[in-house]
Write an enzyme that holds these catalytic residues in place. Sequence first.
Site, PDB file in Angstrom:
ATOM      1  N   ARG A  11       0.850  -1.176   0.000  1.00 49.56           N
ATOM      2  CA  ARG A  11       0.000   0.000   0.000  1.00 49.56           C
ATOM      3  C   ARG A  11       0.892   1.233   0.000  1.00 49.56           C
ATOM      4  NH1 ARG A  11      -2.544  -0.486   6.116  1.00 49.56           N
ATOM      5  NH2 ARG A  11      -0.623  -0.037   7.275  1.00 49.56           N
TER       6      ARG A  11
ATOM      7  N   ASP B 126      -2.873   1.318  -4.620  1.00 47.78           N
ATOM      8  CA  ASP B 126      -3.993   1.589  -3.721  1.00 47.78           C
ATOM      9  C   ASP B 126      -5.049   0.517  -3.951  1.00 47.78           C
ATOM     10  OD1 ASP B 126      -6.072   2.525  -2.215  1.00 47.78           O
ATOM     11  OD2 ASP B 126      -6.427   4.334  -3.411  1.00 47.78           O
ATOM     12  N   LEU B 127      -5.009  -0.547  -3.155  1.00 50.21           N
ATOM     13  CA  LEU B 127      -5.861  -1.699  -3.389  1.00 50.21           C
ATOM     14  C   LEU B 127      -7.330  -1.446  -3.068  1.00 50.21           C
ATOM     15  CD1 LEU B 127      -3.538  -4.591  -2.168  1.00 50.21           C
ATOM     16  CD2 LEU B 127      -3.987  -3.804  -4.499  1.00 50.21           C
ATOM     17  N   LYS B 128      -7.660  -0.261  -2.582  1.00 49.33           N
ATOM     18  CA  LYS B 128      -9.068   0.095  -2.422  1.00 49.33           C
ATOM     19  C   LYS B 128      -9.667   0.601  -3.730  1.00 49.33           C
ATOM     20  CE  LYS B 128      -8.619   1.200   2.503  1.00 49.33           C
ATOM     21  NZ  LYS B 128      -8.751   2.244   3.546  1.00 49.33           N
TER      22      LYS B 128
ATOM     23  N   GLY C 268      -1.312 -12.326   3.444  1.00 48.14           N
ATOM     24  CA  GLY C 268      -1.396 -12.603   4.870  1.00 48.14           C
ATOM     25  C   GLY C 268      -2.473 -11.803   5.563  1.00 48.14           C
TER      26      GLY C 268
ATOM     27  N   ARG D 151      -6.429 -11.004   7.070  1.00 47.97           N
ATOM     28  CA  ARG D 151      -7.409 -11.778   7.813  1.00 47.97           C
ATOM     29  C   ARG D 151      -8.370 -12.461   6.834  1.00 47.97           C
ATOM     30  NH1 ARG D 151      -9.080  -8.818  13.498  1.00 47.97           N
ATOM     31  NH2 ARG D 151      -7.280  -7.416  13.653  1.00 47.97           N
TER      32      ARG D 151
ATOM     33  N   GLY E 247      -3.854 -11.423  16.605  1.00 49.99           N
ATOM     34  CA  GLY E 247      -2.921 -12.221  17.395  1.00 49.99           C
ATOM     35  C   GLY E 247      -1.512 -12.024  16.909  1.00 49.99           C
ATOM     36  N   HIS E 248      -0.568 -12.522  17.701  1.00 45.54           N
ATOM     37  CA  HIS E 248       0.842 -12.501  17.309  1.00 45.54           C
ATOM     38  C   HIS E 248       1.478 -13.825  17.716  1.00 45.54           C
ATOM     39  CE1 HIS E 248       1.530  -8.652  15.472  1.00 45.54           C
ATOM     40  NE2 HIS E 248       0.854  -8.034  16.435  1.00 45.54           N
TER      41      HIS E 248
ATOM     42  N   ASN F 149       0.894 -15.650  20.932  1.00 48.19           N
ATOM     43  CA  ASN F 149      -0.488 -16.097  21.121  1.00 48.19           C
ATOM     44  C   ASN F 149      -0.737 -17.409  20.387  1.00 48.19           C
ATOM     45  OD1 ASN F 149      -1.093 -12.699  20.427  1.00 48.19           O
ATOM     46  ND2 ASN F 149      -1.103 -13.546  22.484  1.00 48.19           N
TER      47      ASN F 149
ATOM     48  N   ASP G 102       6.111 -17.455  14.030  1.00 54.15           N
ATOM     49  CA  ASP G 102       6.146 -16.752  12.751  1.00 54.15           C
ATOM     50  C   ASP G 102       6.990 -17.470  11.705  1.00 54.15           C
ATOM     51  OD1 ASP G 102       4.483 -14.759  13.586  1.00 54.15           O
ATOM     52  OD2 ASP G 102       6.043 -13.251  13.875  1.00 54.15           O
TER      53      ASP G 102
END
Length: 387
Positions: free
Chosen positions: A45, A69-71, A92, A94, A134-135, A138, A165
């Site tokens: 972005r 601008d992916l919107k 990656g 959600r 989360g990370h 978690n 990760d």
Amino acid sequence: MSYELGQGTGPLKGVKVVEIAGIGPGPHACMILADLGADVIRVERPGGQLLAGGPHNLLNRGRPSVALDLKNPEAVATVLELVRDADLLVEGMRPGVAERLGFGPEDCRAVNPRLVYGRMTGWGQDGPLATAAGHDMNYISITGALFGLGQDKARPHFPSNLVGDFGGGSTYLVIGLLAALLEARVSGEGQVVDAAIVDGTAHLNAMTSAFLAGGGYREERAANLLDGGVPFYDVYATSDGRHVSVGALEPQFFATFVELLGLPDDAPGQADLDRYDELRALITERFASRTQAEWIEVFEGTDACVAGIIPLSEAARHPHMAAREVFVERDGLVQPSPAPRFSRTRPSLTTPPTPAAGSDTREALNAWGIADVDKLLEAGIAVQVDP
């Protein structure tokens, strides 16, 4: 920075990857793919994101940065044009976000049925926690992995973000991408790779699961064979405040360790479970009598399985690491070399990390065959950031 396709020399030369920029495991996976020779185009972005850019971010090496601008529907159409000629896509976000933006798996399949679509998340694409934030710590918490980490019986200790990760995350994403790519070249059909850190971490921890199933594992820190529960697999302080790691598990290695450490003949042996506290005290006392460098001189290169614990800033200068060129200096940065190694298609480093999101927008989009790049730039759909 001048950009052109086909700069990589590794076994993935010719493989084309579209990376929808994220942080952590997604970029690490794409760094691996680029290191191994793939042509990766990183779509970011405008303005970039937290921890995503900058000339020192080695996770972004080996590939150009394109700001879109992916919107904007025209930017999404540009992503789909990139996908049309790609082998892999990595995102990656959600669950559901890529679909809402217009480049979800079905959108991409419509333009390229052979595409392997890689999804990198912590919780996975489904399940009660799928849409929650989360990370690393978690994710590894609910897999059973974090519970046993560390030698502090009172509380677990997390090893930075290596286990989740990068261990259970990016590593398993790359495994999945390459397996699906191989299958796609046979079947002609792509598929979605759902790489979840919880899945990969649980799989990574399979040996502990085996110990638990066989009754040979106590769910208590510093109570087992490989977590500091035995004195011959642990960390010890030297007289200069540094430390050494001891991994003398096998009887023959333990015998060499005892001999070189200079323990008395009547010292407890490996089988003397009731005397482990005494053995640990003896080992602690001996290591505390000399500096780390002195003990390295005694042990290094022997079968005692002892190594000095050194900081990352010193690792590149270690004789073994230097001989294998595990770290190299490139573009003013000391960094890990591509891994693993290959006898014929040897990987090499190509371009350095991009200085800012969009540093290569014009050249990279042109190289990938996108039409009317200047029109996209003039409309603000794409952004070029000049150094």
